[in-house]
Design an enzyme around this catalytic site. Structure first.
Site, short mmCIF file in Angstrom:
data_model
loop_
_atom_site.label_atom_id
_atom_site.label_comp_id
_atom_site.label_asym_id
_atom_site.label_seq_id
_atom_site.Cartn_x
_atom_site.Cartn_y
_atom_site.Cartn_z
N CYS A 167 -0.58 4.22 2.54
CA CYS A 167 -0.67 4.00 4.00
C CYS A 167 -0.40 2.53 4.29
CB CYS A 167 -1.98 4.52 4.57
SG CYS A 167 -3.46 4.17 3.65
N SER A 168 -1.40 1.79 4.73
CA SER A 168 -1.10 0.39 5.01
C SER A 168 -2.33 -0.48 4.82
CB SER A 168 -0.55 0.23 6.43
OG SER A 168 -1.47 0.78 7.34
N CYS A 169 -3.11 -0.22 3.77
CA CYS A 169 -4.28 -1.03 3.45
C CYS A 169 -3.84 -2.49 3.32
CB CYS A 169 -4.92 -0.55 2.16
SG CYS A 169 -5.49 1.17 2.25
N CYS A 171 0.90 -1.15 0.00
CA CYS A 171 0.00 0.00 0.00
C CYS A 171 0.93 1.19 0.00
CB CYS A 171 -0.91 0.02 1.22
SG CYS A 171 -1.84 1.57 1.29
FE FE Z 1 -3.72 2.41 2.22
#
Ligand code: FE
Length: 204
Positions: free
Chosen positions: A111-113, A108
């Protein structure tokens, strides 16, 4: 595609909350209210065992049952919902299959999906700035740092997760494991293999 920053801006959080958590943990441990080793164990369980086991169950079933695999690839969400693997951060999941021609790896960039219902809590490296920026620019180099060396003629495809869509890698099953039963296969399937950062049977 937008990344769900409003709802889960993990990586946009400054390091301040991390420091506060650490300070809180230290204070609680100092006063004997928590056992840091037990805490680490709980985190390890969610990060490496319970979560990824959900994804591994799906992958093992897909390897063993071609009809299930076809359904899974084409009708992913209803199948996952039947297993109860849905909910926050798991609303729209796409399975990407590794083949001798293409190796898939997921990131991602913003962000950190991450597909929580299938893989649990994302590992720290997945959320790191270094991984998020480098895997797009130099995926092969990143893969080699994870201990994954691919044949030169295997293409690497990098999938950028967003709030709208998360990816799960369907790894290739090496021939030597073809007689394994479902439970044995599940043990083989690491979290990192389902992100695309490891191969099956490649213990790093
Ligand atoms: Fe994300």
């Amino acid at each position: 595609m937008p990344h769900d920053i409003e709802k889960h801006g993990h990586s946009l959080l400054p390091s301040d909350p991390e420091l506060k958590v650490k300070a809180l943990e230290t204070a609680l441990a100092k006063n004997g209210l928590i056992d840091p080793a037990a805490l680490d164990e709980i985190i390890d369980t969610y990060q490496n065992k319970i979560g990824p086991k959900n994804g591994a169950t799906i992958i093992a079933k897909a390897w063993l049952d071609q009809n299930f695999k076809n359904d899974l690839m084409t009708n992913t969400m209803p199948i996952l919902e039947k297993f109860g693997f849905f909910g926050r951060q798991g609303e729209h999941i796409q399975i990407v299959e590794n083949t001798p021609e293409v190796h898939n790896i997921v990131v991602c960039t913003l962000c950190s999906c991450y597909p929580w219902p299938l893989l649990g809590i994302p590992p720290t490296w997945y959320k790191s700035d270094a991984y998020r920026s480098r895997v797009v620019r130099e995926p092969r180099k990143c893969l080699s740092e994870f201990g994954v060396t691919l044949p030169n003629n295997t293409k690497v495809r990098v999938w950028d997760s967003t709030a709208e869509i998360r990816y799960l890698v369907l790894p290739m099953l090496p021939k030597k494991y073809k007689d394994f039963d479902k439970e044995q296969l599940i043990e083989l399937i690491s979290r990192d293999a389902m992100i695309g950062a490891a191969l099956i049977g490649n213990v790093t």
